[in-house]
Design a protein around this motif. Sequence first.
Motif: not given
Length: 299
Positions: A144-156, A236-244
């Motif tokens: 999974x990817x987790x997005x923290x406070x990205x405010x630009x709709x194009x980037x999302x 291995x296993x479940x991985x979450x990538x955090x993007x700021x």
Amino acid sequence: MAGIVVVEDPSDPGLADYARLTDVRLRTALEPAHGLFVAEGDKVIRRAAAAGYQVRSMLVTRDKLAGLADLASACPGPVYLVSDQAAEQVTGYRVHRGALASMARRALPTVTGLLSGAPLAADVPGAPLAADLSGGQPGWPRRIVILEDLVDHGNVGGIFRCAAALGVDAVILSPRCADPLYRRAVKVSMGAVFAIPYARMSDWRGGLAEIRSAGFTLLALTPDQSAVPLDKLAPAGRVALLLGTEGDGLSSRWRAEADTAVCIPMSADAMAMGVDSLNVVAAAAIACHELARLPRGGG
């Protein structure tokens, strides 16, 4: 099909769903409150409908109607036929693709529900449950990817497109992240926001703890070259990538809560010239590609 409705007056109340589409503050307040979003262009409209979103209405310019006849004939709501000038007056910009559709939103899954791998239900009356996206795999989702406070709709939108294309299972948004169903996000993603399930945290402070408790290793992507290079990582296993967020990156709180800080190795020559990072969409694409190579392990 409700039929073609010719509209000459840009102030016609039937066009309210399409009014002032370039006014970000207005639209981001109005659309979720009214349970709608706007899809632009035939490809995106088709992908939204195929994903189970109900079409409320369409707005089509006269010069594009013939090429969009199949979409118009299949539309269960009114198809407003307007001139190019009227479309621009209503929306606030030139509608180059010739078609807009007002679509009904669906209720988002909770983070807990999404991480449990439960089937996602469509809230359109009479619609069947969405497919069980786990495919019977234990412990789905696993990447999974987790997005923290990205405010630009194009980037999302761009990140959703990368995530969907590179095999990420799901996306989770912090409470203040931009809306993936805002018109620009949908457009930039080319409809990928419909192809990948997502949920929004209700609690920024405790959100990562809930994800860790579901068995995920939390990877904080940083431009800091002292972090672990992504290509050297092998969990291995479940991985979450955090993007700021676009400017400052991840908050200090989320960096501290992560299990491992990871980076994309940069060219030494580029670093010497002051080029020390990538924009968030480019970084997401590379990072998602690296996630795809990691062993997925058992449930």
